[in-house]
Design an enzyme around this catalytic site. Structure first.
Site, PDB file in Angstrom:
ATOM      1  CG  HIS A  81      -1.998   0.994   1.201  1.00  0.00           C
ATOM      2  ND1 HIS A  81      -3.199   0.728   0.589  1.00  0.00           N
ATOM      3  CD2 HIS A  81      -2.102   2.255   1.683  1.00  0.00           C
ATOM      4  CE1 HIS A  81      -3.991   1.775   0.709  1.00  0.00           C
ATOM      5  NE2 HIS A  81      -3.346   2.727   1.356  1.00  0.00           N
ATOM      6  CE  LYS A 186      -7.821   2.100   3.032  1.00  0.00           C
ATOM      7  NZ  LYS A 186      -7.906   3.337   2.270  1.00  0.00           N
TER       8      LYS A 186
HETATM    9  N1  URA Z   1      -4.386   6.391   1.926  1.00  0.00           N
HETATM   10  C1  URA Z   1      -5.401   5.795   2.615  1.00  0.00           C
HETATM   11  O1  URA Z   1      -5.913   4.783   2.212  1.00  0.00           O
HETATM   12  N2  URA Z   1      -5.815   6.391   3.762  1.00  0.00           N
HETATM   13  C2  URA Z   1      -5.258   7.497   4.255  1.00  0.00           C
HETATM   14  O2  URA Z   1      -5.661   7.941   5.305  1.00  0.00           O
HETATM   15  C3  URA Z   1      -4.215   8.088   3.536  1.00  0.00           C
HETATM   16  C4  URA Z   1      -3.794   7.514   2.368  1.00  0.00           C
END
Ligand code: URA
Length: 410
Positions: A81, A186
């Site tokens: 991510h 996530k």
């Molecule tokens: N990307 C995300 O998914 N959440 C955030 O808070 C910042 C960047």
């Protein structure tokens, strides 16, 4: 009760799980209003959160949806991510590299909002590519080819969807604890046990100081430990755009060039190798040096690009139909000197104006537009040489003098 909780945080006191749960789930249920949640988010932004509050809020986020069960896949399952940057197409290259080395990667990505781009928008610039796979389709494709790049399903941390949209319009995006909760919830819900987080820092990122980036890195690792997931972090520069291309089709084409072995230097290449080596090292138990060698080899022997083609075909895309705008404008240097700076943030704003990004959630992306950098920081520039090329649809969408402003020649 609602105001008491806001005031408690405003005074820098620790909120209990019960209080956070009441507030955040109350918001999801519509009992707590946007203005009340905005106020709490701003108090969190200013006063911060304790580790206990962060674990509690991560749990509340994760529990707001389903957790993808990847136990049907043998061995380690990896995910990556990025906290968001300009020209950041690393997922498009890193995922096929690691999948080519038999490391399954099932990644659910988001859309771009504001100045940062989103992987899903980039993938949708490949005509036909389906970014809305169901859980069943994800499982089937993961078993079949070991790689899935799709959009977040409706059941993946629905709390984050609501809260992120509100943070985006209330100046609360840059909060380190809130970024940690949003991103890690996530990743935990996506089911991988080995996770690499790319933390961007600089003018074209949410975080502007290395101190904040280190704080976020520490928090992400702590949350990972709490959930029994191994988390590695890479802190990468985002003052200068990543690679040469900004804009959706243009970025896919640049990722393809890297996978075909045509790009072997520069910040985009080195970050892809670094992220891939972290993932390979975690998944296969090899050193990062060996991981980097394996990543380079997967590019050189063609297996990484073949995996990318397999992915695109499996999700219905047609690489031969990618389009870039035929209307271009070259931006030329007004003086000679050394190119000292390329301002990622300014170029990101210009590319949003061209239609490559969104100002509000409902905006439609134009995949064909963007900017290609023709020079890198540190280059010797001759007056009149081309600094960048703008791919546009409508000449009114950008001001060439503002594009030129993004380049500092000393
Ligand atoms: N990307 C995300 O998914 N959440 C955030 O808070 C910042 C960047």
């Amino acid at each position: 009760m609602i105001v008491d909780i806001i005031n408690k945080k405003r005074l820098g006191k620790e909120l209990s799980f019960k209080e956070l749960n009441f507030f955040f789930n109350g918001y999801l249920d519509g009992k707590i209003k946007d203005y009340q949640m905005s106020s709490l988010l701003m108090a969190i932004c200013i006063m911060g959160m304790t580790d206990e509050e962060i674990y509690a809020l991560t749990k509340i986020f994760v529990d707001s949806g389903d957790i993808l069960d990847l136990s049907f896949l043998p061995g380690n399952k990896v995910d990556k991510h990025s906290t968001g940057g300009v020209g950041d197409k690393t997922t498009l290259a890193v995922a096929p590299i690691v999948a080519a080395l038999d490391i399954p990667i099932i990644k659910m990505s988001g859309r771009g909002l504001g100045f940062t781009g989103g992987t899903i928008d980039k993938l949708e610039s490949i005509p036909g590519y389906n970014t809305s796979l169901t859980d069943q389709q994800i499982i089937h494709q993961a078993k079949d080819i070991g790689i899935v790049l799709t959009g977040q399903t409706a059941t993946l941390v629905p709390m984050d969807k609501e809260i992120y949209a509100l943070r985006d319009v209330t100046g609360t995006v840059s909060s380190v604890p809130l970024i940690a909760v949003s991103t890690m919830s996530k990743k935990i819900a996506s089911g991988a046990n080995k996770i690499v987080m790319d933390i961007k820092v600089g003018g074209g990122a949410l975080l502007h100081t290395r101190k904040d980036a280190h704080k976020l890195s520490e928090l992400m690792k702590k949350i990972g430990k709490f959930y029994n997931r191994e988390v590695e972090t890479v802190i990468s520069d985002m003052n200068v755009p990543l690679g040469h291309n900004i804009g959706n089709s243009l970025e896919v084409l640049e990722a393809i060039d890297l996978l075909k072995g045509k790009i072997k230097t520069g910040n985009f290449y080195s970050l892809c190798i670094e992220l891939a080596s972290e993932i390979i090292s975690m998944a296969k138990g090899v050193s990062k040096w060996d991981g980097a060698d394996m990543a380079r080899e997967a590019i050189l022997d063609g297996s990484a690009y073949k995996k990318f083609e397999e992915l695109v075909k499996a999700q219905g895309g047609d690489l031969s139909k990618i389009e870039i705008s035929k209307k271009t404008k070259q931006i030329k240097a007004k003086k000679s000197g050394i190119l000292e700076k390329i301002d990622a943030y300014k170029l990101a704003e210009i590319s949003v104006g061209l239609g490559a990004g969104r100002v509000s959630k409902e905006d439609k992306i134009n995949p064909k537009v963007g900017i290609v950098l023709n020079k890198e920081v540190g280059s010797m520039i001759k007056k009149g040489s081309v600094l960048c090329t703008v791919y546009y649809e409508n000449v009114k969408d950008f001001d060439p003098s503002l594009v030129l402003d993004a380049f500092s020649i000393g």
